[in-house]
Design a protein around this motif. Structure first.
Motif, PDB file in Angstrom:
ATOM      1  N   LEU A 121      50.860  23.657  45.798  1.00 51.99           N
ATOM      2  CA  LEU A 121      52.135  23.752  45.083  1.00 51.99           C
ATOM      3  C   LEU A 121      51.918  23.879  43.577  1.00 51.99           C
ATOM      4  N   LEU A 122      50.896  23.164  43.046  1.00 50.50           N
ATOM      5  CA  LEU A 122      50.584  23.272  41.624  1.00 50.50           C
ATOM      6  C   LEU A 122      50.196  24.702  41.263  1.00 50.50           C
ATOM      7  N   ILE A 123      49.312  25.286  42.040  1.00 52.22           N
ATOM      8  CA  ILE A 123      48.830  26.638  41.743  1.00 52.22           C
ATOM      9  C   ILE A 123      49.941  27.661  41.925  1.00 52.22           C
ATOM     10  N   LEU A 124      50.836  27.427  42.867  1.00 49.74           N
ATOM     11  CA  LEU A 124      51.958  28.348  43.079  1.00 49.74           C
ATOM     12  C   LEU A 124      52.873  28.427  41.857  1.00 49.74           C
ATOM     13  N   ARG A 125      52.774  27.461  40.967  1.00 47.41           N
ATOM     14  CA  ARG A 125      53.570  27.495  39.741  1.00 47.41           C
ATOM     15  C   ARG A 125      52.979  28.446  38.712  1.00 47.41           C
ATOM     16  N   GLY A 126      51.771  28.953  38.994  1.00 45.19           N
ATOM     17  CA  GLY A 126      51.180  29.951  38.110  1.00 45.19           C
ATOM     18  C   GLY A 126      49.703  29.738  37.892  1.00 45.19           C
ATOM     19  N   VAL A 127      48.906  30.810  38.011  1.00 46.60           N
ATOM     20  CA  VAL A 127      47.453  30.723  37.856  1.00 46.60           C
ATOM     21  C   VAL A 127      47.069  30.303  36.444  1.00 46.60           C
ATOM     22  N   GLN A 128      47.734  30.848  35.445  1.00 47.63           N
ATOM     23  CA  GLN A 128      47.374  30.522  34.068  1.00 47.63           C
ATOM     24  C   GLN A 128      47.606  29.047  33.775  1.00 47.63           C
ATOM     25  N   GLN A 129      48.699  28.485  34.304  1.00 44.22           N
ATOM     26  CA  GLN A 129      48.967  27.058  34.101  1.00 44.22           C
ATOM     27  C   GLN A 129      47.895  26.215  34.773  1.00 44.22           C
ATOM     28  N   GLY A 164      53.540  34.864  39.643  1.00 45.48           N
ATOM     29  CA  GLY A 164      52.328  35.680  39.636  1.00 45.48           C
ATOM     30  C   GLY A 164      51.167  35.077  40.392  1.00 45.48           C
ATOM     31  N   ALA A 165      51.389  34.020  41.147  1.00 43.52           N
ATOM     32  CA  ALA A 165      50.326  33.388  41.937  1.00 43.52           C
ATOM     33  C   ALA A 165      50.198  34.100  43.276  1.00 43.52           C
ATOM     34  N   PRO A 166      48.974  34.266  43.792  1.00 44.16           N
ATOM     35  CA  PRO A 166      48.759  34.915  45.094  1.00 44.16           C
ATOM     36  C   PRO A 166      49.164  33.989  46.230  1.00 44.16           C
ATOM     37  N   SER A 167      50.427  33.960  46.534  1.00 42.65           N
ATOM     38  CA  SER A 167      50.986  32.936  47.420  1.00 42.65           C
ATOM     39  C   SER A 167      50.419  32.983  48.835  1.00 42.65           C
ATOM     40  N   ALA A 168      50.363  34.176  49.446  1.00 40.60           N
ATOM     41  CA  ALA A 168      49.877  34.259  50.827  1.00 40.60           C
ATOM     42  C   ALA A 168      48.403  33.865  50.910  1.00 40.60           C
ATOM     43  N   ALA A 169      47.595  34.332  49.950  1.00 36.08           N
ATOM     44  CA  ALA A 169      46.175  33.986  49.944  1.00 36.08           C
ATOM     45  C   ALA A 169      45.985  32.488  49.761  1.00 36.08           C
ATOM     46  N   LEU A 170      46.825  31.890  48.943  1.00 33.81           N
ATOM     47  CA  LEU A 170      46.724  30.455  48.700  1.00 33.81           C
ATOM     48  C   LEU A 170      47.103  29.645  49.937  1.00 33.81           C
ATOM     49  N   VAL A 171      48.127  30.085  50.639  1.00 33.31           N
ATOM     50  CA  VAL A 171      48.544  29.384  51.857  1.00 33.31           C
ATOM     51  C   VAL A 171      47.448  29.472  52.914  1.00 33.31           C
ATOM     52  N   LEU A 172      46.844  30.662  53.076  1.00 35.95           N
ATOM     53  CA  LEU A 172      45.774  30.814  54.064  1.00 35.95           C
ATOM     54  C   LEU A 172      44.560  29.960  53.684  1.00 35.95           C
ATOM     55  N   THR A 173      44.252  29.898  52.394  1.00 40.15           N
ATOM     56  CA  THR A 173      43.140  29.063  51.915  1.00 40.15           C
ATOM     57  C   THR A 173      43.388  27.588  52.239  1.00 40.15           C
ATOM     58  N   SER A 174      44.588  27.127  51.973  1.00 35.03           N
ATOM     59  CA  SER A 174      44.931  25.735  52.249  1.00 35.03           C
ATOM     60  C   SER A 174      44.931  25.447  53.745  1.00 35.03           C
TER      61      SER A 174
END
Length: 460
Positions: free
Chosen positions: A126-134, A312-322
């Motif tokens: 959820l943190l990363i979904l708020r933005g990669v730069q953040q 701008g976060a890669p949401s699908a890739a992040l969900v699969l990673t998690s």
């Protein structure tokens, strides 16, 4: 990104892991070999960042450019799977560290520990979904914060070093060449694990304003971290007998400091470990999702992995990673030593991407590609550097042993489902003839791995 990725769980477990395998002399030899080999890999990433500036996402892009789509897929998938398994080792170590306060966590592999870790996995998502730069900005803060207890550890242990204990720990067993070689081999996967992340700047090369900065960051980050890791290992031999070091509870760095300053030392290192590991977990999750996203953008992974959210976060890739991280967490319930298993399995999965990257740099130097228009480039030096990196990674495959190689084949064989999905989406035949042969080899290894697990001669 380089330092933040490498300084994670591994450094806090080095005293025990090395003491179980060898003494001071073997540790010096092991760090010399690992340092030289990984330095050659760091130089390889530096070379490729300059010679192939158009290639993004590091290990995946280099493998594809050098050897085709299927090896490129294996590199991307293997790197991603390695990151997910490595992330599990972080959670195991955090829960093991917190066990004195919460006994139900055990050694990080109990039902309660797995449940708590799963919550953490998705909280970070959820943190990363708020933005990669953040998320990257948070990583900068954490990187500085986690270095403080490590540096303090080094200062305290150096000042209190007992020369007699250090000398007694110098030899880890027999002084024969074969004995030393065996001791060094036993440390190789540990050294690979702590150096994972040397390619951190390369993976995020598409964000760099100057490509030369990618290689510069890689080499400077590596040299700094090598000095840190070797110092933690060697100075620990001057605090306790080797047998006591080998019996320490993980994180063993806490036990070493406790032996010098008292019980607050373990608590201090434990707090530093939690900050360090969670920071490294953030960096590795970012890199894992980035590899999936970029390879999907290049149509080498299924198109659903291209999805981004409004930040701008890669949401699908992040969900699969998690999701994969969560699945591996569940397997730790059936492991005899969850930390050692995840640490060494993570290292084993990373070897194929590293080997293909080094081989691509070697291929460029041999064929002369990119050198014709750059007569001032040190082609011969690049040839020697890439050749040494290839030899080192092949040596690591041998050091890893057959069991981990077969376990890796299981993962690669299952991952090929994503490759087949991608080819179907693009309206292409799933395998070319040469690719089918490689797939058959991987599947055969995977079948042997499943058979080994069923028969009991491969254990988790």
């Amino acid at each position: 990104m380089v330092v933040g990725s490498m300084v994670g769980a591994g450094v806090f477990s080095l005293p025990r892991n090395f003491a179980q395998a060898t003494g001071v002399f073997g540790a010096i030899v092991a760090w010399a070999i690992a340092g030289f080999g990984m330095l050659m890999l760091a130089f390889v990433f530096q070379i490729l960042a300059v010679r192939k500036p158009e290639l993004d996402a590091g290990v995946y892009a280099y493998a594809k450019a050098g050897f085709g789509e299927f090896p490129g897929f294996f590199s991307a998938f293997g790197y991603w799977a390695s990151a997910c398994v490595g992330n599990v080792s972080y959670w195991v170590l955090v829960k093991s560290t917190l066990a004195p306060l919460f006994p139900a966590l055990g050694t990080g592999d109990t039902v309660v520990a797995v449940a708590a870790s799963t919550v953490g996995v998705w909280a970070f998502a959820l943190l990363i979904l708020r933005g990669v730069q953040q998320a990257a900005a948070v990583n900068k803060i954490v990187t500085v914060a986690k270095l403080v207890p490590i540096v303090m550890f080094l200062v305290v242990v150096l000042v209190s070093l007992d020369a007699g204990v250090f000398a007694a720990n110098f030899w880890g067993g027999e002084r024969s060449l074969s004995s030393i070689a065996g001791q060094v081999r036993a440390t190789m996967l540990v050294t690979v694990f702590v150096f994972l992340g040397v390619e951190g700047a390369s993976v995020y090369s598409r964000y760099a304003r100057r490509r030369a900065d990618v290689g510069r960051a890689t080499v400077l980050g590596f040299v700094s971290v090598l000095a840190l890791f070797a110092s933690v290992t060697l100075l620990s031999y001057g605090t306790l007998p080797r047998s006591d070091l080998a019996d320490l509870h993980q994180p063993s760095m806490g036990g070493v400091l406790e032996s010098v300053v008292g019980s607050w030392g373990r608590a201090f290192i434990g707090a530093g470990l939690v900050v360090s590991v969670l920071g490294a977990y953030l960096a590795w999750t970012l890199m894992a999702a980035e590899v999936l996203f970029v390879s999907a953008e290049d149509r080498d992974m299924p198109r659903f992995l291209r999805r981004q959210n409004g930040a701008g976060a890669p949401s699908a890739a992040l969900v699969l990673t998690s999701a994969l991280t969560t699945a591996v967490l569940v397997t730790t319930l059936f492991s005899d030593d969850a930390l050692t298993f995840t640490l060494e399995f993570c290292s084993s999965l990373s070897l194929v991407p590293y080997l293909l990257t080094a081989a691509y740099a070697l291929k460029l130097a041999v064929t002369g590609e990119t050198y014709a228009d750059d007569p001032g480039a040190p082609r011969r030096r690049h040839l020697l550097t890439a050749g040494a990196a290839v030899v080192y990674t092949v040596f690591l495959l041998w050091a890893a042993g057959l069991s981990y190689l077969l376990l890796s084949c299981i993962v690669y064989a299952l991952g090929t489902i994503l490759f087949a999905m991608t080819r179907r989406e693009n309206g292409r035949r799933v395998f070319a003839r040469s690719e089918l042969a490689l797939f058959a080899v991987v599947v055969a290894g995977g079948v042997l791995g499943v058979a080994g697990l069923a028969a009991g001669w491969i254990t988790l």
